[in-house]
Design an enzyme around this catalytic site. Structure first.
Site, short mmCIF file in Angstrom:
data_model
loop_
_atom_site.label_atom_id
_atom_site.label_comp_id
_atom_site.label_asym_id
_atom_site.label_seq_id
_atom_site.Cartn_x
_atom_site.Cartn_y
_atom_site.Cartn_z
N ASP A 55 49.34 -49.60 27.94
CA ASP A 55 48.85 -48.22 27.98
C ASP A 55 47.59 -48.12 28.82
O ASP A 55 46.84 -49.11 28.94
CB ASP A 55 48.54 -47.72 26.57
CG ASP A 55 49.80 -47.51 25.73
OD1 ASP A 55 50.87 -47.27 26.32
OD2 ASP A 55 49.71 -47.58 24.49
N TYR A 83 47.45 -59.89 21.10
CA TYR A 83 46.47 -58.84 21.41
C TYR A 83 45.22 -59.02 20.56
O TYR A 83 45.28 -59.56 19.45
CB TYR A 83 47.03 -57.45 21.09
CG TYR A 83 48.27 -57.05 21.85
CD1 TYR A 83 48.17 -56.29 23.03
CD2 TYR A 83 49.53 -57.39 21.39
CE1 TYR A 83 49.32 -55.90 23.72
CE2 TYR A 83 50.68 -57.01 22.08
CZ TYR A 83 50.55 -56.26 23.25
OH TYR A 83 51.69 -55.88 23.92
N ASP A 97 46.00 -43.32 19.10
CA ASP A 97 44.88 -43.96 19.80
C ASP A 97 43.96 -42.85 20.31
O ASP A 97 44.04 -41.71 19.83
CB ASP A 97 45.37 -44.88 20.92
CG ASP A 97 46.10 -44.14 22.05
OD1 ASP A 97 46.18 -42.88 22.01
OD2 ASP A 97 46.59 -44.82 22.97
N ARG A 189 49.57 -49.42 18.44
CA ARG A 189 49.11 -48.10 17.99
C ARG A 189 49.75 -47.73 16.66
O ARG A 189 49.08 -47.20 15.76
CB ARG A 189 49.44 -47.03 19.03
CG ARG A 189 48.57 -47.08 20.27
CD ARG A 189 48.90 -45.93 21.21
NE ARG A 189 50.17 -46.13 21.90
CZ ARG A 189 51.02 -45.15 22.22
NH1 ARG A 189 50.76 -43.91 21.85
NH2 ARG A 189 52.13 -45.41 22.89
#
Length: 235
Positions: A55, A83, A97, A189
């Site tokens: 993203d 991540y 987000d 997310r």
């Protein structure tokens, strides 16, 4: 990367590890790298693709493949990913987000660190996850985010994903910093949103960085600027 790469090398296939900057789309990174190669070697086209979207509000590892290596993209996409990031408790957003504004706030005074640490356990293993409505997944020929931006309600089915590791690395309320290792198709997310819901609260993802894809690490990635300098040094 070798500084003496030729056009033939890029056409035969190269794997380029880019550390994607904030606010760039993955497509913009691909376009930039493709343009730089075309400019350097004065050619009209070269195949360049990425192995897994990040993203715009995320940073970190983006695998790019050139030439014949673009056929290997699906192999890289299927690999486990890691991540690091930040879940902010006490507020939700429609996109899960910071792409959209906060739509609900919650009192976090009764949430303690022990609850946050314990809450990670229910997300480890194979779970059913519902992707965000603000995503590029398609339904009936349209991207989900197209429905969302038009204010249309659409049912998003859950899908099975696997989270092999989910660790809270530090807590600075309302922020919980984490590291997660997961399968292809996982939306961090959605993980942030669901994490808040299971605490009978709300949460959204406020920072995200992809650190690994399979055996590839962001530690070995270079910035777009560094790639530009590298390819221009190949005169």
């Amino acid at each position: 990367m070798n500084k003496s790469l030729t056009l033939e090398d890029y056409q035969a296939g190269q794997v380029i590890l880019i550390d994607k900057p904030l606010n760039w789309t993955s497509f913009q990174v691909v376009n930039k790298v493709r343009w730089l190669i075309k400019q350097q070697f004065k050619i009209k086209k070269i195949k360049v693709g990425h192995a897994g979207t990040l993203d715009p509000l995320a940073t970190g590892l983006l695998i790019l493949c050139t030439g014949k290596f673009t056929k290997q993209i699906e192999t890289y996409q299927a690999q486990h990913k890691e991540y690091t990031g930040t879940i902010t408790l006490g507020a939700t957003t429609p996109s899960y987000d910071l792409e959209t504004e906060i739509d609900n706030t919650f009192d976090i005074l009764e949430i303690n660190e022990a609850q946050i640490l314990e809450n990670t356990k229910q997300f480890v293993g194979e779970i059913d996850q519902r992707p965000p409505v603000f995503s590029a997944l398609k339904k009936e020929g349209k991207r989900l985010y197209e429905y969302a931006r038009a204010g249309e309600t659409v049912e998003v089915p859950t899908r099975k994903i696997t989270i092999s590791e989910f660790d809270i690395t530090s807590i600075d309320m309302p922020d919980a910093h984490f590291r997660v290792a997961c399968s292809k198709g996982t939306y961090i997310r959605s993980l942030a949103h669901d994490f808040g819901a299971t605490l009978n609260n709300g949460a959204h993802l406020s920072a995200l960085r992809r650190t690994k894809i399979g055996d590839f690490s962001v530690d070995n990635a270079i910035s777009i600027e560094a790639f530009e300098d590298l390819i221009k040094a190949q005169d």
